[in-house]
Write an enzyme that holds these catalytic residues in place. Structure first.
Site, PDB file in Angstrom:
ATOM      1  CB  CYS A 106       0.345  31.565   8.952  1.00 20.86           C
ATOM      2  SG  CYS A 106      -0.628  30.018   8.133  1.00 20.86           S
TER       3      CYS A 106
ATOM      4  CB  CYS B 285      -6.034  27.324  10.850  1.00 18.57           C
ATOM      5  SG  CYS B 285      -5.033  28.948  12.437  1.00 18.57           S
TER       6      CYS B 285
END
Length: 322
Positions: A73, A226
């Protein structure tokens, strides 16, 4: 037992950070699901678990809002980078993730005085089995129309290492989210193409060094941003000639980041640069049931709201082009 947590965000992608010396001490999936509930202090997109590492200064694990675990991430790693660098009083470090040990570094602010960090994004693969994805016995999907998905969007599949399907779109597909939501829901449900699901991003080219990206994140849904999706979108945009600059500004619903993209044949060097905002310090009492003992907010979000206003001004023209 009192657990010390931080609520943080990178580009509006919100997480809790918790550091443990024992990865077996708790059901992190269960905790992540509880923390991320919308009626629980506004919820979050995931839990970032910081643990000891033998090959880096620390290890990061990413627990999604649905309890699943992601391999990486980018937005979360920036926040963990700040947490680790400040704890150890260093400006750069190596952090272990599920599939790679990645370099992180403190950077000059991208806006005002907002704390800013860069993170390496790797490894990169265009082999669709790395996602995994299956489509007509193809080994790669590079800037292709896929009639089962849409008749007016060129898609590229890439893992970085999270799985991404990147579509280059016109402004109408940014303004109206219905098509992206239908396709994303299909590919993250029971389907023949992406058995483990996939992050789906729609990319609108703004100019030679900037794009707008909206992402439906696997295990989460639509997110403000994201990190790996923004980086993958910048890479695809660069390869396909959508942008010509090596430093791409990527706008998103949560603000913007910068992505440094270098590629030579199959050699890719990617760096994601953006905010690492600490919203609150919290204590969670776990003795009988999970109850918040204290919540202490910081003033960092006020500075970030100025960045959001700037980003909204820069992207307002998208909604005038359809």
């Amino acid at each position: 037992m009192l657990m010390q947590l931080h609520k943080v965000h990178g580009s509006g992608n919100t997480f809790y950070i918790f550091e443990t010396n024992n990865e077996e001490s708790m059901d992190w999936s269960k905790l992540g699901i509880w923390l991320c509930q919308k009626d629980n202090l506004g919820g979050a997109d995931g839990l970032l678990l910081v643990a000891p590492s033998k090959i880096g200064l620390a290890k990061m694990r990413v627990i999604n809002a649905d309890g699943s675990e992601a391999s990486m991430c980018g937005n979360g790693l920036r926040c963990v980078a700040r947490y680790i660098c400040e704890k150890h009083n260093v400006s750069e470090a190596l952090i272990e993730t599920m599939k790679a040990v990645l370099k992180v570094q403190k950077e000059a602010s991208i806006f005002g005085s907002i704390p800013t960090y860069s993170v390496e994004i790797a490894p990169v693969s265009f082999d669709i089995t790395s996602l995994p994805m299956f489509y007509k016995n193809k080994q790669q999907i590079r800037n292709e129309l896929i009639e089962e998905f849409a008749d007016d969007i060129s898609f590229t599949a890439v893992s970085v290492p999270n799985p991404h399907l990147i579509g280059i779109v016109q402004s109408d597909k940014i303004i109206n989210t219905q098509h992206q939501e239908r396709l994303s829901s299909k590919l993250n449900g029971d389907n023949e193409y992406c058995p483990d699901g996939v992050n789906v991003s729609y990319v609108y080219p703004m100019d030679e060094d900037s794009i707008y990206v909206r992402t439906y994140e696997r295990g989460v849904g639509f997110t403000n941003a994201c990190g790996t999706a923004m980086t993958a979108s910048a890479l695809v945009s660069s390869i396909e000639g959508v942008v010509s600059a090596s430093k791409v500004t990527v706008y998103n619903p949560g603000g913007f980041v910068q992505c440094h993209v270098q590629h030579n044949e199959e050699d890719y060097v990617l760096k994601l640069i953006g905010n690492a905002t600490f919203v609150a310090e919290l204590e969670l009492n776990t003795e009988k049931e999970w109850l918040w003992q204290s919540v202490k907010e910081t003033d960092e979000q006020k500075a970030y709201e100025s960045l959001i206003s700037y980003a909204e001004t820069k992207t307002a023209s998208i909604y005038l082009t359809s």
